[in-house]
Design a protein around this motif. Structure first.
Motif, PDB file in Angstrom:
ATOM      1  N   GLU A  48       0.808  -1.503  -0.023  1.00  0.00           N
ATOM      2  CA  GLU A  48      -0.326   0.138  -0.271  1.00  0.00           C
ATOM      3  C   GLU A  48       0.645   0.984   0.083  1.00  0.00           C
ATOM      4  OE1 GLU A  48      -3.168   0.955  -0.135  1.00  0.00           O
ATOM      5  OE2 GLU A  48      -3.145   2.930   0.659  1.00  0.00           O
ATOM      6  N   GLY A  49       1.912   1.339   1.056  1.00  0.00           N
ATOM      7  CA  GLY A  49       2.957   2.414   0.933  1.00  0.00           C
ATOM      8  C   GLY A  49       3.387   2.901  -0.383  1.00  0.00           C
ATOM      9  N   VAL A  50       4.035   1.448  -1.163  1.00  0.00           N
ATOM     10  CA  VAL A  50       4.905   1.925  -2.533  1.00  0.00           C
ATOM     11  C   VAL A  50       4.034   2.282  -3.199  1.00  0.00           C
ATOM     12  CG1 VAL A  50       6.404   1.013  -3.836  1.00  0.00           C
ATOM     13  CG2 VAL A  50       6.613   0.240  -1.671  1.00  0.00           C
ATOM     14  N   SER A  51       2.126   2.027  -3.495  1.00  0.00           N
ATOM     15  CA  SER A  51       1.306   2.027  -4.620  1.00  0.00           C
ATOM     16  C   SER A  51       1.224   3.564  -4.124  1.00  0.00           C
ATOM     17  CB  SER A  51       0.311   1.276  -4.503  1.00  0.00           C
ATOM     18  OG  SER A  51       0.475   0.025  -4.536  1.00  0.00           O
ATOM     19  N   ARG A  52       1.052   4.155  -3.278  1.00  0.00           N
ATOM     20  CA  ARG A  52       0.244   5.608  -2.914  1.00  0.00           C
ATOM     21  C   ARG A  52       1.775   6.860  -3.724  1.00  0.00           C
ATOM     22  NH1 ARG A  52      -0.738   6.800   3.800  1.00  0.00           N
ATOM     23  NH2 ARG A  52      -2.218   4.781   4.075  1.00  0.00           N
ATOM     24  N   LEU A  53       2.758   6.497  -2.930  1.00  0.00           N
ATOM     25  CA  LEU A  53       3.923   6.508  -3.573  1.00  0.00           C
ATOM     26  C   LEU A  53       4.752   6.861  -5.620  1.00  0.00           C
ATOM     27  CD1 LEU A  53       6.248   7.479  -1.349  1.00  0.00           C
ATOM     28  CD2 LEU A  53       7.947   5.104  -2.420  1.00  0.00           C
ATOM     29  N   ALA A  54       3.914   5.196  -5.740  1.00  0.00           N
ATOM     30  CA  ALA A  54       4.150   5.370  -7.325  1.00  0.00           C
ATOM     31  C   ALA A  54       3.026   6.260  -7.324  1.00  0.00           C
ATOM     32  CB  ALA A  54       3.902   4.434  -7.211  1.00  0.00           C
ATOM     33  N   LYS A  55       1.634   6.892  -6.828  1.00  0.00           N
ATOM     34  CA  LYS A  55       0.938   7.387  -7.366  1.00  0.00           C
ATOM     35  C   LYS A  55       0.981   8.653  -7.203  1.00  0.00           C
ATOM     36  CE  LYS A  55      -3.736   7.344  -6.936  1.00  0.00           C
ATOM     37  NZ  LYS A  55      -5.278   8.292  -6.010  1.00  0.00           N
ATOM     38  N   LEU A  56       1.789   9.177  -6.149  1.00  0.00           N
ATOM     39  CA  LEU A  56       1.593  11.033  -5.813  1.00  0.00           C
ATOM     40  C   LEU A  56       3.512  11.355  -6.962  1.00  0.00           C
ATOM     41  CD1 LEU A  56       2.301  13.406  -4.820  1.00  0.00           C
ATOM     42  CD2 LEU A  56       3.494  11.948  -3.257  1.00  0.00           C
ATOM     43  N   LEU A  57       3.941  10.105  -7.250  1.00  0.00           N
ATOM     44  CA  LEU A  57       5.305  10.564  -7.929  1.00  0.00           C
ATOM     45  C   LEU A  57       4.630  10.393  -9.454  1.00  0.00           C
ATOM     46  CD1 LEU A  57       8.438   8.909  -6.432  1.00  0.00           C
ATOM     47  CD2 LEU A  57       7.822  11.305  -5.723  1.00  0.00           C
ATOM     48  N   ALA A  58       3.520   9.833  -9.710  1.00  0.00           N
ATOM     49  CA  ALA A  58       3.211   9.952 -11.361  1.00  0.00           C
ATOM     50  C   ALA A  58       3.353  11.329 -11.725  1.00  0.00           C
ATOM     51  CB  ALA A  58       2.368   8.712 -11.680  1.00  0.00           C
ATOM     52  N   GLU A  59       2.458  12.052 -10.786  1.00  0.00           N
ATOM     53  CA  GLU A  59       2.204  13.061 -11.494  1.00  0.00           C
ATOM     54  C   GLU A  59       3.261  14.530 -11.071  1.00  0.00           C
ATOM     55  OE1 GLU A  59      -0.362  14.743  -8.517  1.00  0.00           O
ATOM     56  OE2 GLU A  59      -1.314  12.966  -8.214  1.00  0.00           O
ATOM     57  N   ALA A  60       4.818  13.551 -11.008  1.00  0.00           N
ATOM     58  CA  ALA A  60       5.552  14.893 -10.958  1.00  0.00           C
ATOM     59  C   ALA A  60       6.293  15.141 -12.461  1.00  0.00           C
ATOM     60  CB  ALA A  60       7.212  13.877 -10.579  1.00  0.00           C
ATOM     61  N   HIS A  61       5.993  16.650 -12.810  1.00  0.00           N
ATOM     62  CA  HIS A  61       6.436  16.779 -14.343  1.00  0.00           C
ATOM     63  C   HIS A  61       7.247  17.682 -14.460  1.00  0.00           C
ATOM     64  CE1 HIS A  61       2.507  19.264 -13.062  1.00  0.00           C
ATOM     65  NE2 HIS A  61       3.390  19.757 -14.363  1.00  0.00           N
TER      66      HIS A  61
END
Ligand SMILES: Cc1ncc(COP(=O)(O)O)c(C=O)c1O
Length: 402
Positions: free
Chosen positions: A389-402
């Motif tokens: 769950e923790g790494v999924s949250r991280l992935a979801k947030l960091l995918a927004e970086a641009h």
């Protein structure tokens, strides 16, 4: 009014432990009802095995353990630590060469306090565990960093060490498996580094606290055994915390030549005296028992390690080498620094970690804590579901970086 500073210069130079600070902030958010997932803690998520707890209960009922005992440790525990060291590392020492300390941390402090004079240099391979710089500084020593990165799996070479050596170098600090990177030196690499240290008359302080946490066919090598040429210029630091899930019991030890152990014992006799007898008897049960409990933990950690590395490497901008030991991964997040994320532009891994804690409720320790900005340390000593769950949250947030 006195113009003298209220806090001594020596002590005010000590920084707060960054790992504990992240942990404290995550715990405070949790207490306030926020569902934080913490990758900060450096401790197994397992309880201490029952037979160890029972030994402590029995000891608590024994009046002789209600009294002071020898400052350097219970004789039966020192003997068992010597036997355990021969069993696990093939290194032969007498019980008189063992000092039982309040956790591995006190062993770290006392080793440097005993070996260093002001100005003596210590080679420290970065990224390094946060406590070493403070212990070296308090002893008056000068830390010289040997910086490694993900391209070598955070392993230092003899050439790098030689380039950092000066006339003032007294000690090489050798930590394998490593906190924070999980890097493990092979037997050949360990021998090469040890021989170089011996040829240059250096002392080696080696922290073996993660000796039993190695994965996928990797083997732990004790530099003390692998390089007999080091003679008596080796100090081994170790403890029960990580192997037996005993972080709260506070039992560690230092092994070294008799003069060093005697001097360090004198220091401890004035600082703390004996470690709690109840905890020492628990440690006696631990080190004289078998290694089945750590084998079980190792299996769980190995599974989590693989999940973690796979999931982190799927995140754009994150580069995570596979660690071979301990229970940490140390991915590079350099590509994400300076990118826009939720209306902010973090300029360092510390700022990015803060943003992640606020926005994704996930706690990671930034590389600044370990001497190498641009990275995160994540512990995988937490439950499988929380980890995913923790790494999924991280992935979801960091995918927004641009
Ligand atoms: C590399 C290393 N050495 C020593 C210690 C000290 O452990 P303790 O004081 O809990 O025995 C730790 C704990 O995090 C560690 O990571």
């Amino acid at each position: 009014m006195s113009t003298r500073p209220r806090i001594s210069t020596r002590i005010s130079a000590i920084s707060e432990s960054a790992t504990l600070a992240v942990d404290a902030k995550a715990k405070a958010m949790k207490a306030a009802g926020r569902p934080v997932i913490g990758f900060g803690a450096g401790e197994p998520d397992f309880p201490t095995p029952d037979y160890i707890v029972e030994a402590a209960v029995a000891a608590a009922h024994e009046p002789r353990f209600h009294k002071y005992t020898p400052a350097g440790g219970l004789p039966e525990l020192k003997k068992a630590i010597a036997a355990k060291t021969l069993r696990d590392s093939g290194y032969q020492v007498d019980a008189s060469q063992v000092l039982v300390t309040n956790g591995g941390k006190q062993a770290v402090y006392q080793a440097f306090a005993t070996l260093l004079d002001p100005g003596d240099e210590v080679l420290v391979i970065a990224p390094y565990w946060t406590t070493y710089p403070e212990a070296i500084k308090l002893a008056g020593g000068v830390q010289v960093d040997v910086v490694t990165d993900e391209t070598t799996g955070y392993l230092a070479s003899v050439e790098q060490l030689e380039a950092a050596r000066t006339e003032r170098t007294k000690v090489l600090l050798f930590v394998s498996p490593s906190n924070p990177t999980g890097a493990v030196y092979s037997r050949e690499q360990t021998e090469a580094i040890g021989r170089w240290a011996a040829a240059n008359d250096l002392w080696v302080v080696t922290d073996e606290i993660y000796e039993h946490l190695v994965y996928g066919g990797t083997e732990f090598t004790s530099i003390a055994t692998a390089v007999p040429e080091l003679g008596d210029r080796v100090v081994i630091l170790n403890g029960v915390a990580k192997t037996y899930a005993m972080t709260g019991w506070r039992v560690g030890w230092l092994i070294g030549p008799s003069d060093v152990v005697k001097a360090a014992t004198n220091l401890q006799s004035h600082a703390t005296s004996n470690v709690s007898n109840v905890a020492q008897m628990a440690a006696l049960a631990a080190v004289s028992g078998d290694l089945s409990a750590v084998a079980e933990m190792r299996e769980a950690f190995d599974r989590r390690r693989q999940t973690m590395v796979r999931m982190l490497n799927e995140i754009p901008g994150v580069l995570c080498p596979e660690p071979k030991g301990a229970f940490y991964v140390y991915p590079s997040v350099k590509e994400l620094i300076g990118k826009e994320l939720r209306g902010r532009r973090p300029q360092s891994s510390a700022e990015l970690a803060e943003l992640i804690l606020e926005e994704a409720e996930v706690a990671v320790v930034p590389g600044e804590a370990f001497g190498t900005p641009g990275y995160f340390r994540l512990s995988y000593a937490l439950g499988d579901d929380d980890l995913a769950e923790g790494v999924s949250r991280l992935a979801k947030l960091l995918a927004e970086a641009h």
